[in-house]
Design an enzyme around this catalytic site. Structure first.
Site, short mmCIF file in Angstrom:
data_model
loop_
_atom_site.label_atom_id
_atom_site.label_comp_id
_atom_site.label_asym_id
_atom_site.label_seq_id
_atom_site.Cartn_x
_atom_site.Cartn_y
_atom_site.Cartn_z
N MET A 131 -7.85 0.75 -7.18
CA MET A 131 -7.60 0.15 -5.88
C MET A 131 -7.76 -1.36 -6.01
O MET A 131 -8.81 -1.84 -6.45
CB MET A 131 -8.60 0.71 -4.86
CG MET A 131 -8.63 -0.06 -3.54
SD MET A 131 -7.17 0.17 -2.52
CE MET A 131 -7.65 -0.83 -1.09
N HIS B 222 1.69 10.21 -17.85
CA HIS B 222 2.82 9.36 -17.46
C HIS B 222 3.76 9.26 -18.67
O HIS B 222 3.72 8.28 -19.42
CB HIS B 222 2.34 7.98 -17.03
CG HIS B 222 3.40 7.16 -16.34
ND1 HIS B 222 4.42 6.55 -17.03
CD2 HIS B 222 3.60 6.87 -15.04
CE1 HIS B 222 5.20 5.90 -16.17
NE2 HIS B 222 4.72 6.08 -14.96
N CYS C 67 1.46 3.84 -3.14
CA CYS C 67 0.39 4.72 -3.64
C CYS C 67 -0.16 5.65 -2.57
O CYS C 67 -0.48 6.80 -2.85
CB CYS C 67 -0.75 3.88 -4.21
SG CYS C 67 -0.39 3.21 -5.85
N HIS C 68 -0.30 5.16 -1.34
CA HIS C 68 -0.92 5.96 -0.27
C HIS C 68 0.13 6.71 0.57
O HIS C 68 -0.24 7.58 1.36
CB HIS C 68 -1.76 5.08 0.65
CG HIS C 68 -2.94 4.45 -0.04
ND1 HIS C 68 -4.08 5.15 -0.33
CD2 HIS C 68 -3.12 3.20 -0.51
CE1 HIS C 68 -4.94 4.34 -0.94
NE2 HIS C 68 -4.38 3.16 -1.08
N HIS D 245 6.08 13.57 -11.01
CA HIS D 245 6.50 12.18 -11.21
C HIS D 245 7.67 12.11 -12.19
O HIS D 245 8.80 12.36 -11.81
CB HIS D 245 5.31 11.34 -11.67
CG HIS D 245 5.57 9.86 -11.64
ND1 HIS D 245 5.89 9.21 -10.47
CD2 HIS D 245 5.56 8.92 -12.62
CE1 HIS D 245 6.07 7.92 -10.72
NE2 HIS D 245 5.89 7.72 -12.03
N CYS E 290 0.79 -1.24 0.00
CA CYS E 290 0.00 0.00 0.00
C CYS E 290 0.82 1.29 0.00
O CYS E 290 0.33 2.33 -0.46
CB CYS E 290 -0.92 0.03 1.23
SG CYS E 290 -1.76 -1.52 1.59
#
Length: 580
Positions: free
Chosen positions: A125, A406, A87-88, A364, A84
């Site tokens: 998710m 991206h 991403c979080h 990014h 996790c």
């Protein structure tokens, strides 16, 4: 959308989840991808495991949160760090994924969180429970764990770095000249993601020169200015220095710069060639400047600070892409969560000068325009491309594009109508944004989206062309439709309005079972071949497929049992000279 997903929809609605999780590109319930511990939806845009031990992350018990035993805390921390955190965020402040701090999760409650974890969301998710990746007990533990204050992993400073640093072959014991007969300009460094290795492949003979042990899941390979040294960084923040002059190129130094990382780069400005290297980490949020020929750590700089929009303190601003300026002795450092681009001047490392440019969250990846003056980089959750003028060290533009751009490094070419342009694909929609990059010769088009091409679909990771090519290649590796994830779209730059042609790259590899995602087109030095990774499951056969750029015909397939989950490929010459 299958019946299984429809049955689950009522559970989402009852919990009030569906509105919060509106799908960016309409992904539905997913099947496992074939990668161990990696369901298909996680493969679309996942954070890699955080290489820390659960017991080293300090626990914070929240009084109003449901209780957890010591064993449950340990299990939950391991799951969170592995599945996790990418991403979080380690501290659950959110980035690509939503924030999961107790002020939010306590109000939702255990039952709500169990539904969310169990079934996932169309927006990406993972359906951790229904995919079988987590047991019902694990789901329950995670639902309770998320209501407690986030545990904090250990810091990683100079003491830890120096303890991990090893010079395997000192500079004075290395070759004084190139000792092999390889055409280094056409050598490829290929990430073998799940093997913790890179394969060096001779682009002329298509033979594997060596398979070299590295950190876990190498994210990028970078070349020193002279192209003698290859630097690779694993997602576990291990940096390996490989000497390409050796009879058989191999590691000469190694260091761990933190617990999780994505970026490494080397000094390229005249007079500083091969002198310095820099690595940026996700945890701790910082970057370190090292000696270029030994990886000795010299200077660590934290990136914790205020965000560009709300100007609130953020404790975990992770370092994403880093590029080396051609205009000044500077590294350009993307700080993801704060939305700041740092121009780090390395003329005097002991008295470091850093210019901070406000851009947008969450920064990014990105690359240079054709002149190598302007750095174009994705603020992906803001749906923007930021443009930095590396000559003046100022922001030139913030450009609205599609959903979750991206670009990788992006693609430079001359549009027949709009002049010099740079293009990016998107994770969240099917479009390719084409941006004018010539403020002198085509001022009316500069820093504007001049075309929005329609591609195969969302889930694009990389886009590529070459100065000697008339083709623009676009992968869709993270699209849930196997026909799209296993193929590639190619546009004719001379006639972009006619749309794209689809090539069945995975089919040409003839691998049999598995997800077989086609990822990252990469050119050889000559610009007449395009290499693709066919990224299969860890226990299944993968391959590299080489296509003739002019004819679009299959030219060669590289199969070898050592090619375990190949992903990124980096041609030495093109990487050294920022050719894309």
């Amino acid at each position: 959308m299958d019946s299984k997903y429809l049955r689950h929809a009522s559970a989402f609605a009852a919990a009030g989840v569906l509105s919060m999780m509106a799908g960016v590109i309409g992904w539905a319930d997913e099947k496992p991808s074939g990668h161990p511990a990696t369901p298909e939806s996680e493969m679309r845009y996942k954070g890699a495991p955080l290489a820390t031990e659960p017991e080293k992350a300090e626990e914070h018990v929240t009084p109003k949160a449901p209780p957890l035993t010591a064993a449950e805390f340990k299990r939950a921390k391991q799951i969170f760090f592995e599945r996790c955190a990418g991403c979080h965020g380690v501290l659950r402040k959110g980035a690509t994924g939503k924030p999961l701090t107790p002020d939010i999760t306590l109000k939702k409650g255990t039952d709500y969180l169990k539904v969310f974890i169990n079934y996932g969301s169309p927006a990406g998710m993972p359906n951790w429970g229904t995919s079988g990746e987590l047991t019902s007990q694990d789901v329950d533990i995670m639902a309770r764990f998320l209501q407690h204050e986030p545990p904090t992993p250990p810091e990683w400073g100079m003491t830890e770095m120096k303890a991990s640093w090893r010079v395997l072959i000192p500079p004075e014991q290395r070759p004084k000249k190139k000792m092999n007969k390889l055409n280094l300009d056409n050598l490829f460094s290929v990430t073998l993601r799940d093997a913790g290795q890179v394969a060096l492949i001779d682009g002329d003979s298509k033979k594997i020169v060596n398979v070299i042990d590295t950190g876990y899941a190498v994210h990028i390979s970078r070349l020193s200015s002279s192209a003698r040294y290859l630097y690779v960084v694993g997602r576990d923040a291990q940096v390996n220095l490989i000497d390409l002059w050796m009879e058989k190129p191999d590691n000469v130094a190694v260091i761990k710069t933190g617990l999780e990382a994505r970026s490494v780069e080397t000094s390229k400005y005249k007079g500083y060639e091969d002198k310095y290297a820099i690595a940026g980490t996700y945890w701790p949020p910082q970057y370190v400047i090292m000696k270029g020929d030994t990886l000795e750590p010299l200077k660590i700089v934290s990136t914790r600070g205020m965000t560009v929009d709300t100007q609130e303190y953020h404790p975990e601003p992770r370092v994403a892409a880093i590029v080396a300026s051609h205009e000044h002795p500077e590294f350009i450092v993307n700080v993801k969560e704060t939305g700041k681009i740092l121009m780090v001047n390395y003329e005097d490392v002991n008295n470091l000068k850093v210019t901070s440019i406000d851009a947008a969250r969450f920064l990014h990846d990105g690359g240079w325009d054709a002149t190598q003056r302007y750095f174009l980089t994705a603020a992906n959750k803001s749906n923007k491309i930021a443009v930095v003028d590396s000559k003046t060290d100022k922001l030139a533009a913030l450009i609205e594009v599609g959903k979750i751009p991206h670009p990788g490094r992006g693609a430079n070419f001359v549009d027949p109508k709009y002049g010099p342009v740079w293009a990016t694909g998107h994770l969240g929609d099917e479009h390719i944004a084409v941006i004018g990059t010539d403020p002198k010769g085509h001022k009316q088009n500069a820093w504007k989206v001049v075309r929005m091409l329609k591609g195969q679909g969302g889930g694009n990771l990389f886009i590529k062309t070459h100065p000697k090519s008339t083709n623009l290649w676009v992968d869709t590796a993270l699209n849930p439709d196997p026909k799209k994830s296993q193929s590639v779209a190619v546009f004719d730059i001379r006639n972009l309005d006619k749309g794209f042609t689809v090539l069945p790259i995975a089919e040409w590899a003839n691998l049999g079972e598995g997800p077989k995602r086609v990822v990252q087109p990469e050119y050889n030095k000559a610009g007449d071949e395009v290499w693709f990774s066919v990224w299969n499951g860890k226990t299944e056969q993968s391959a590299l497929v080489i296509v003739d750029d002019k004819t679009h015909k299959l030219k060669h397939v590289i199969k070898d049992k050592r090619l375990v989950t190949p992903t990124g490929k980096f041609n030495v010459y093109n990487t050294q000279h920022d050719v894309y």
